[in-house]
Design an enzyme around this catalytic site. Structure first.
Site, PDB file in Angstrom:
ATOM      1  N   ARG A   1       9.542 -23.344   7.876  1.00  0.00           N
ATOM      2  CA  ARG A   1       9.651 -23.115   6.423  1.00  0.00           C
ATOM      3  C   ARG A   1      11.094 -23.081   5.934  1.00  0.00           C
ATOM      4  NH1 ARG A   1       4.918 -23.619   7.588  1.00  0.00           N
ATOM      5  NH2 ARG A   1       3.198 -22.491   6.622  1.00  0.00           N
TER       6      ARG A   1
ATOM      7  N   CYS B   1       1.104 -18.406   0.946  1.00  0.00           N
ATOM      8  CA  CYS B   1       1.541 -17.187   1.624  1.00  0.00           C
ATOM      9  C   CYS B   1       2.778 -16.614   0.939  1.00  0.00           C
ATOM     10  CB  CYS B   1       1.836 -17.478   3.087  1.00  0.00           C
ATOM     11  SG  CYS B   1       0.321 -17.701   4.033  1.00  0.00           S
TER      12      CYS B   1
END
Ligand code: EPU
Length: 301
Positions: A177, A226
């Site tokens: 990420r 998320c």
């Protein structure tokens, strides 16, 4: 922030930039949260350097918006304008195993378009909302794959040089990420190299990922995916769940009952509600597990 000076408005038109006054970020983000500002839609990559000089010379701060699916924007009148690429037509061009994709292209549609042409590898990304540019910037991934593995070239506007440049895949580092792009670099297009696979086989992979996602994530609800990154070797969702925090809410901001690392807007949540809930959960996880969770969602406060 409003652009009202007629000279400024005329200069934007000359650059072929579309000005959408008083745009609400609730309509531009998957969380449906955020205040109001002017939106500048970029139709040609070549106009970006001119646009940025124009904004600078008028002291107008800006932020660059992708698909708005991993973003939490503050409430009220926003102190910056928002820039967004309009999508190119066509937005995906295939040549052998290479896909040249516009950054504004929808990620899910790109995955299915490539699949239909027997190009696979990105099955895990099906169901991840947002644009290809957004996925690229944060190295989106799921079910054991990440987009960075397929990137061979990126066309971007570099904040450092203020020029449009092309980087090869090896010049970029893709981590969990996270990428080596500067925060103000603008993704414009990407060349992916995808493995050949029969459509039927890709479709099977897509179905499996869809099923897994449907059973574990609150898909029909307003969320930004998320909220926290997984700490090394652990799952933020599991930790929050273990603390019994599913359903915890502040106003209409709520920890999803389905997946504890998804926080949903169950009605008219404000950024204040959502930020308060995020801080509260982070604090509780810290007290219980001595772990400082890092935001995965991008926060424009
Ligand atoms: N779990 C719980 N309770 C929950 C949620 C999860 O006990 O409320 C448990 C699950 O049962 C499982 C473990 O935690 O044993 C991991 O859960 P899951 O498989 O859902 O994966 P995750 O680590 O929570 C990551 C990514 C997701 C991605 C999925 C699938 C992060 C922060 N999350 O979630 O990505 O879709 O794997 O690959 O990296 C995102 O980036 O926005 C995102 C949602």
């Amino acid at each position: 922030m409003r652009i009202e000076d007629p000279k400024f408005v005329a200069a934007l038109a000359e650059l072929d930039i579309e000005l959408r006054s008083a745009s609400s970020l609730t309509e531009l983000t998957s969380l449906s949260i955020g205040g109001v500002t002017d939106l500048l839609r970029i139709k040609k990559h070549e106009s970006i350097p001119g646009l940025l000089s124009l904004l600078d010379s008028h002291d107008v701060p800006h932020r660059f918006l992708g698909g708005g699916s991993n973003l939490l924007v503050s409430d009220g009148e926003l102190p910056w304008v928002v820039l967004q690429l309009a999508s190119a037509d066509p937005d995906v061009v295939l040549e052998g195993n290479f896909a040249q994709v516009d950054a504004a292209a929808d990620l899910g549609r790109t995955v299915t378009y490539c699949a239909k042409h027997d190009l696979g590898g990105m099955e895990g990304l099906i169901g991840v909302p947002g644009t290809v540019g957004g996925a690229l910037r944060m190295n989106a991934g799921a079910y054991g794959m990440q987009i960075g593995s397929y990137v061979r070239e990126v066309k971007l506007h570099r904040a450092g040089t203020r020029r449009i440049e092309i980087l090869s895949g090896e010049q970029i580092s893709f981590e969990y990420r996270h990428t080596s792009f500067a925060p103000d670099d603008m993704m414009l297009a990407v060349k992916l190299e995808l493995p050949s696979k029969p459509y039927k086989e890709i479709l099977q992979g897509i179905r499996i990922c869809n099923e897994k996602r449907r059973s574990s994530q609150p898909l029909g609800q307003k969320s930004a995916g998320c909220i926290f990154k997984n700490p090394p070797g652990a799952s933020a969702g599991r930790m929050i769940d273990e603390l019994g925090l599913k359903g915890l809410s502040r106003g209409d901001a709520r920890v999803s009952d389905r997946h504890a690392n998804f926080f949903v807007n169950a009605g008219k949540a404000s950024a204040k509600d959502m930020l308060g809930l995020i801080a509260d959960v982070r604090e509780r996880v810290h007290s219980a597990f001595n772990v400082e969770l890092e935001h995965e969602v991008v926060i424009w406060a």
